[in-house]
Design an enzyme around this catalytic site. Structure first.
Site, mmCIF file in Angstrom:
data_model
loop_
_atom_site.group_PDB
_atom_site.id
_atom_site.type_symbol
_atom_site.label_atom_id
_atom_site.label_comp_id
_atom_site.label_asym_id
_atom_site.label_seq_id
_atom_site.Cartn_x
_atom_site.Cartn_y
_atom_site.Cartn_z
ATOM 1 N N ASP A 240 3.526 3.648 6.519
ATOM 2 C CA ASP A 240 2.849 3.393 7.844
ATOM 3 C C ASP A 240 3.656 2.743 8.667
ATOM 4 O OD1 ASP A 240 3.118 0.814 6.181
ATOM 5 O OD2 ASP A 240 1.943 0.121 8.109
ATOM 6 N N LYS B 20 0.794 -1.143 -0.002
ATOM 7 C CA LYS B 20 0.060 0.061 0.072
ATOM 8 C C LYS B 20 0.934 1.348 0.033
ATOM 9 C CE LYS B 20 -3.005 -2.144 3.312
ATOM 10 N NZ LYS B 20 -3.562 -2.471 4.763
ATOM 11 N N GLY B 21 2.009 1.211 0.343
ATOM 12 C CA GLY B 21 2.889 2.176 0.573
ATOM 13 C C GLY B 21 3.053 3.334 -0.563
ATOM 14 N N LYS C 121 17.165 4.357 1.335
ATOM 15 C CA LYS C 121 18.090 4.611 2.525
ATOM 16 C C LYS C 121 19.389 4.162 2.361
ATOM 17 C CE LYS C 121 14.399 3.694 5.986
ATOM 18 N NZ LYS C 121 13.828 2.708 7.172
ATOM 19 N N PHE D 58 12.967 5.181 10.923
ATOM 20 C CA PHE D 58 11.685 4.624 10.593
ATOM 21 C C PHE D 58 10.900 5.592 10.130
ATOM 22 C CE2 PHE D 58 7.743 2.325 10.246
ATOM 23 C CZ PHE D 58 7.919 1.197 9.721
ATOM 24 N N GLU E 253 7.544 2.294 -5.798
ATOM 25 C CA GLU E 253 7.665 1.849 -4.660
ATOM 26 C C GLU E 253 7.985 3.189 -3.394
ATOM 27 O OE1 GLU E 253 7.991 -0.303 -2.385
ATOM 28 O OE2 GLU E 253 9.732 -1.395 -2.092
ATOM 29 N N ASP E 254 7.521 2.808 -2.419
ATOM 30 C CA ASP E 254 7.680 3.969 -1.280
ATOM 31 C C ASP E 254 9.058 4.187 -0.981
ATOM 32 O OD1 ASP E 254 7.712 1.947 0.047
ATOM 33 O OD2 ASP E 254 6.177 2.232 1.724
ATOM 34 N N ASP F 220 14.477 -0.043 1.486
ATOM 35 C CA ASP F 220 15.105 -0.330 2.993
ATOM 36 C C ASP F 220 16.245 -1.553 2.663
ATOM 37 O OD1 ASP F 220 15.858 -0.496 5.506
ATOM 38 O OD2 ASP F 220 14.049 -0.807 6.139
ATOM 39 N N ARG G 222 -0.375 6.611 7.463
ATOM 40 C CA ARG G 222 -0.321 6.733 5.958
ATOM 41 C C ARG G 222 -0.555 7.996 5.474
ATOM 42 N NH1 ARG G 222 1.186 1.871 4.002
ATOM 43 N NH2 ARG G 222 0.200 0.063 4.864
HETATM 44 P P1 IMP Z 1 12.452 -3.720 2.071
HETATM 45 O O1 IMP Z 1 13.415 -3.892 3.439
HETATM 46 O O2 IMP Z 1 13.441 -2.857 1.290
HETATM 47 O O3 IMP Z 1 12.302 -4.906 1.500
HETATM 48 O O4 IMP Z 1 11.390 -2.702 2.474
HETATM 49 C C1 IMP Z 1 10.037 -3.176 2.243
HETATM 50 C C2 IMP Z 1 8.888 -2.425 2.491
HETATM 51 O O5 IMP Z 1 8.919 -2.234 3.975
HETATM 52 C C3 IMP Z 1 8.814 -0.944 1.816
HETATM 53 O O6 IMP Z 1 8.486 -1.141 0.691
HETATM 54 C C4 IMP Z 1 7.970 -0.462 2.905
HETATM 55 O O7 IMP Z 1 6.745 -0.440 2.674
HETATM 56 C C5 IMP Z 1 8.512 -0.810 4.210
HETATM 57 N N1 IMP Z 1 9.442 -0.149 4.957
HETATM 58 C C6 IMP Z 1 10.822 -0.086 4.842
HETATM 59 N N2 IMP Z 1 11.163 0.919 5.737
HETATM 60 C C7 IMP Z 1 10.302 1.493 6.219
HETATM 61 C C8 IMP Z 1 10.157 2.886 6.840
HETATM 62 O O8 IMP Z 1 11.195 3.306 7.252
HETATM 63 N N3 IMP Z 1 8.923 2.986 7.140
HETATM 64 C C9 IMP Z 1 7.928 2.652 6.657
HETATM 65 N N4 IMP Z 1 8.059 1.628 6.016
HETATM 66 C C10 IMP Z 1 9.098 0.827 5.511
HETATM 67 MG MG MG Z 2 4.728 -0.930 5.287
#
Ligand code: IMP
Ligand code: MG
Length: 216
Positions: free
Chosen positions: A201, A85-86, A173, A194, A141-142, A145, A207
């Site tokens: 969210d 949803k991000g 990040k 975070f 993508e939002d 991370d 959100r």
């Molecule tokens: P990944 O660790 O790159 O796989 O991140 C997966 C998902 O985790 C992202 O698309 C976000 O929806 C969520 N996410 C990662 N970091 C944050 C943050 O700092 N705040 C909120 N959601 C996060």
């Molecule tokens: Mg999320």
């Protein structure tokens, strides 16, 4: 100074190897705020460390990204694929800044649950119904991370014979050990904290904040 880099901007502009200009996160210029100074009923009393990116700053950057994306796709069919949803707020603003024909569809992947640390598991809950074959696919993508979600999804999408496959992330990040693909379009370089708001969210909350804040 570029029109999208206002004097109030809290970050420094740089240019990536992809020629995608981004803001580098600059700790010293960030606005550290105490929970007492952010009086927003949307936060429901939750303390925030700081407002990382303000609403006006986000709008300016989204406009610039829209322009870059428009120029990057002079021809061909473009499918903008939002990762829910991000990305829902970012995608809504972004597609309105892209001045060429396009289609929109969504993907739903579940990864974090209610935690603030990646669990490492990525599950596809909704698969796009639109054909990907022969189209330019732009995955929106939002935040990147750990990079696990993106790597898994890009593996899946590349099997469907798209004409091209690129990623546009609002935030990055730059800690992604698991990312096997470059992110062509990046809005902002983000602090390793975070973040919530503008679609992001914590346990499904926050959100709807029109800015991006880092939780205490
Ligand atoms: P990944 O660790 O790159 O796989 O991140 C997966 C998902 O985790 C992202 O698309 C976000 O929806 C969520 N996410 C990662 N970091 C944050 C943050 O700092 N705040 C909120 N959601 C996060
Ligand atoms: Mg999320």
């Amino acid at each position: 100074m570029d029109s999208w880099c206002s004097p109030r901007c809290r970050a420094t502009r740089t240019v990536r190897p992809t020629n995608c200009p981004i803001y580098l996160w600059n700790e010293s210029q960030a606005s550290a705020v105490s929970s007492r100074t952010v009086e927003d009923p949307r936060l429901d009393g939750r303390p925030v460390k700081r407002i990382a990116f303000g609403g006006a700053q986000i709008s300016e950057r989204v406009r610039e990204l829209g322009k870059q994306i428009t120029e990057a796709y002079p021809e061909g069919e473009l499918l903008v694929l939002g990762l829910l949803k991000g990305s829902f707020i970012f995608l809504s603003d972004l597609v309105r800044e892209i001045r060429r024909p396009l289609q929109v569809d969504f993907l739903v992947a579940s990864s974090y649950g209610d935690a603030t640390v990646s669990s490492g598991s990525v599950r596809l809950v909704y698969d796009p119904e639109t054909t990907l074959e022969g189209k330019h696919i732009l995955l929106v993508e939002d935040i990147v991370d750990s990079g696990r979600t993106l790597s898994r999804l890009l593996d899946l999408l590349s099997e469907r014979s798209p004409r091209s496959l690129e990623v546009c992330a609002l935030l990055h990040k730059h800690v992604a050990e698991h990312l096997r693909y470059p992110t062509k379009f990046v809005g902002f370089d983000a602090p390793n904290e975070f973040l919530v708001g503008y679609g992001l969210d914590h346990a499904e909350n926050f959100r709807h904040l029109p800015y991006i804040a880092s939780l205490q």
